[in-house]
Design an enzyme around this catalytic site. Structure first.
Site, mmCIF file in Angstrom:
data_model
loop_
_atom_site.group_PDB
_atom_site.id
_atom_site.type_symbol
_atom_site.label_atom_id
_atom_site.label_comp_id
_atom_site.label_asym_id
_atom_site.label_seq_id
_atom_site.Cartn_x
_atom_site.Cartn_y
_atom_site.Cartn_z
ATOM 1 N N ARG A 17 0.882 -1.144 -0.072
ATOM 2 C CA ARG A 17 0.026 -0.045 -0.073
ATOM 3 C C ARG A 17 0.921 1.219 0.207
ATOM 4 N NH1 ARG A 17 -4.787 2.182 -1.218
ATOM 5 N NH2 ARG A 17 -5.558 3.684 0.577
ATOM 6 N N HIS B 290 6.144 24.572 1.106
ATOM 7 C CA HIS B 290 5.960 23.383 1.477
ATOM 8 C C HIS B 290 7.010 22.259 0.919
ATOM 9 C CE1 HIS B 290 1.538 24.767 2.625
ATOM 10 N NE2 HIS B 290 2.359 25.152 3.528
ATOM 11 N N CYS C 296 22.609 16.292 8.334
ATOM 12 C CA CYS C 296 23.390 17.284 7.868
ATOM 13 C C CYS C 296 22.703 18.387 6.858
ATOM 14 C CB CYS C 296 24.571 16.883 7.288
ATOM 15 S SG CYS C 296 24.439 16.247 5.733
HETATM 16 P P1 NAD Z 1 -6.548 23.667 -1.982
HETATM 17 O O1 NAD Z 1 -6.585 22.053 -2.670
HETATM 18 O O2 NAD Z 1 -6.962 23.719 -0.692
HETATM 19 O O3 NAD Z 1 -7.542 24.611 -2.936
HETATM 20 C C1 NAD Z 1 -7.246 24.547 -4.192
HETATM 21 C C2 NAD Z 1 -8.026 25.802 -4.768
HETATM 22 O O4 NAD Z 1 -7.689 25.810 -6.218
HETATM 23 C C3 NAD Z 1 -9.597 25.911 -4.505
HETATM 24 O O5 NAD Z 1 -10.011 27.245 -3.858
HETATM 25 C C4 NAD Z 1 -10.147 25.718 -5.839
HETATM 26 O O6 NAD Z 1 -11.316 26.370 -6.029
HETATM 27 C C5 NAD Z 1 -8.892 26.149 -6.771
HETATM 28 N N1 NAD Z 1 -9.035 25.718 -8.230
HETATM 29 C C6 NAD Z 1 -9.056 24.354 -8.558
HETATM 30 N N2 NAD Z 1 -8.900 24.243 -9.903
HETATM 31 C C7 NAD Z 1 -8.704 25.446 -10.208
HETATM 32 C C8 NAD Z 1 -8.239 25.957 -11.623
HETATM 33 N N3 NAD Z 1 -8.182 25.130 -12.553
HETATM 34 N N4 NAD Z 1 -7.800 27.099 -11.613
HETATM 35 C C9 NAD Z 1 -7.929 27.957 -10.652
HETATM 36 N N5 NAD Z 1 -8.365 27.613 -9.430
HETATM 37 C C10 NAD Z 1 -8.619 26.450 -9.208
HETATM 38 O O7 NAD Z 1 -5.223 23.915 -2.178
HETATM 39 P P2 NAD Z 1 -4.155 24.798 -1.602
HETATM 40 O O8 NAD Z 1 -4.777 26.068 -1.021
HETATM 41 O O9 NAD Z 1 -2.852 25.119 -2.165
HETATM 42 O O10 NAD Z 1 -3.627 24.035 -0.117
HETATM 43 C C11 NAD Z 1 -3.468 22.623 -0.450
HETATM 44 C C12 NAD Z 1 -2.317 22.006 0.315
HETATM 45 O O11 NAD Z 1 -1.964 20.586 -0.190
HETATM 46 C C13 NAD Z 1 -1.021 22.937 0.030
HETATM 47 O O12 NAD Z 1 -0.482 23.073 1.334
HETATM 48 C C14 NAD Z 1 -0.348 22.083 -1.054
HETATM 49 O O13 NAD Z 1 1.295 22.066 -0.255
HETATM 50 C C15 NAD Z 1 -0.764 20.694 -1.024
HETATM 51 N N6 NAD Z 1 -0.939 20.151 -2.348
HETATM 52 C C16 NAD Z 1 0.238 20.594 -3.452
HETATM 53 C C17 NAD Z 1 -0.144 20.261 -4.827
HETATM 54 C C18 NAD Z 1 0.872 20.637 -5.856
HETATM 55 O O14 NAD Z 1 1.973 20.383 -5.500
HETATM 56 N N7 NAD Z 1 0.394 20.747 -6.975
HETATM 57 C C19 NAD Z 1 -1.401 19.651 -5.036
HETATM 58 C C20 NAD Z 1 -2.198 19.081 -3.800
HETATM 59 C C21 NAD Z 1 -2.100 19.723 -2.742
HETATM 60 ZN ZN ZN Z 2 23.791 13.994 5.654
#
Ligand code: NAD
Ligand code: ZN
Length: 253
Positions: free
Chosen positions: A61, A118, A129
């Protein structure tokens, strides 16, 4: 739109991006129905003790979880929104991007000043290190193949490889309950404070401390533009709202 144009032309823009900007690149958002956490309980899979438990009792998993993350992020390519931000930087209008994403897509689109709150899924950091190592494009597909082939005991050496100091590297991402990289957070506050405009794209604004940046900006009367498909808990702070997908919204800007 004319007013947005005037603001953009003044420059000193800082962008705050979230999972929504990468949705059109094929990476599901955090809270979306297709998101990773719809299949994996974050209270187990988003922290170290939980992951160790899965490794011990359900190693296959854990393999599937890693494959789901890496296959999605390795396949993803920047979309118009990422490229438009890189263009604004090249034109001298955008100062920096503060991102909550870990997908490396801003850098891949050519953005140089990216503050990652993040972490980055392709970077590994030694827990002893602090040395870092970046997994380049050419190594990423091979990494996925290795995850598929590896035995249970080798899985640990693959995701937590040994550093020359004797310690172990780990993926350099902030898991639940962990604190954000202090230097990056400080830099983010400093940049946002000095901005003329804060451009929020695809963030729900419920993850702190990132979500506190727009509140600070609003108190300082910094212009705030929001691009998001849906209203968010930050929408009331925005002076201008583009209720659209990130790519179309950024084309407009
Ligand atoms: P979230 O998932 O909480 O919210 C996503 C937001 O994007 C929502 O408000 C939604 O309405 C909007 N959205 C969705 N599709 C869209 C589009 N095509 N165009 C414009 N807006 C759109 O995301 P968050 O606020 O970034 O928080 C999520 C946490 O999860 C973050 O801390 C991040 O580190 C992590 N995360 C990262 C990724 C990545 O690296 N791509 C993906 C998922 C989650
Ligand atoms: Zn190291």
């Amino acid at each position: 739109m004319d007013e947005i144009k005037k603001i953009i032309e003044k420059g000193d823009i800082v962008a705050l991006t979230g999972a929504g900007i990468s949705a059109e690149s094929g990476i599901p958002t955090f809270r979306g129905k297709e998101g990773l956490w719809a299949n994996y309980n974050p209270s187990v899979y988003a922290n170290i003790p939980g992951l160790m438990g899965v490794f011990l009792f359900r190693p296959s998993r854990l393999k599937q979880f890693l494959l789901d993350i890496f296959e999605t992020t390795v396949k993803a390519r920047p979309n118009r929104a990422h490229y438009k931000l890189a263009e604004l930087e090249e034109d001298g209008l955008l100062n920096s991007i503060i991102t909550q994403n870990i997908d490396n897509l801003h850098q891949e689109a050519g953005s140089e000043n990216v503050i990652e709150l993040h972490g980055n899924i392709f970077r590994f950091r030694c827990r002893s290190c602090d040395k870092t190592s970046f997994m380049h494009k050419s190594e990423q597909k091979e990494f996925i193949e290795k995850i598929k082939r590896t035995s249970r005991t080798e899985l640990i050496n693959l995701i937590l490889p040994r550093c020359e100091c004797g310690g172990r590297y780990r993926p350099d991402v902030v898991l639940f309950g962990e604190s954000l990289p202090e230097g990056e957070l400080r830099k983010a506050y400093r940049k946002a404070e000095k901005a003329n405009t804060l451009l929020m794209i695809g963030t729900s604004g419920v993850v702190y401390p990132a979500a506190s940046l727009p509140f600070n900006a609003s108190r300082q009367n910094i212009n705030i533009i929001e691009i998001n498909k849906e209203p968010t808990s930050l929408s009331h702070l925005a002076d201008f709202t583009i209720r659209d997908k990130a790519s179309t919204g950024m084309e407009e800007v």
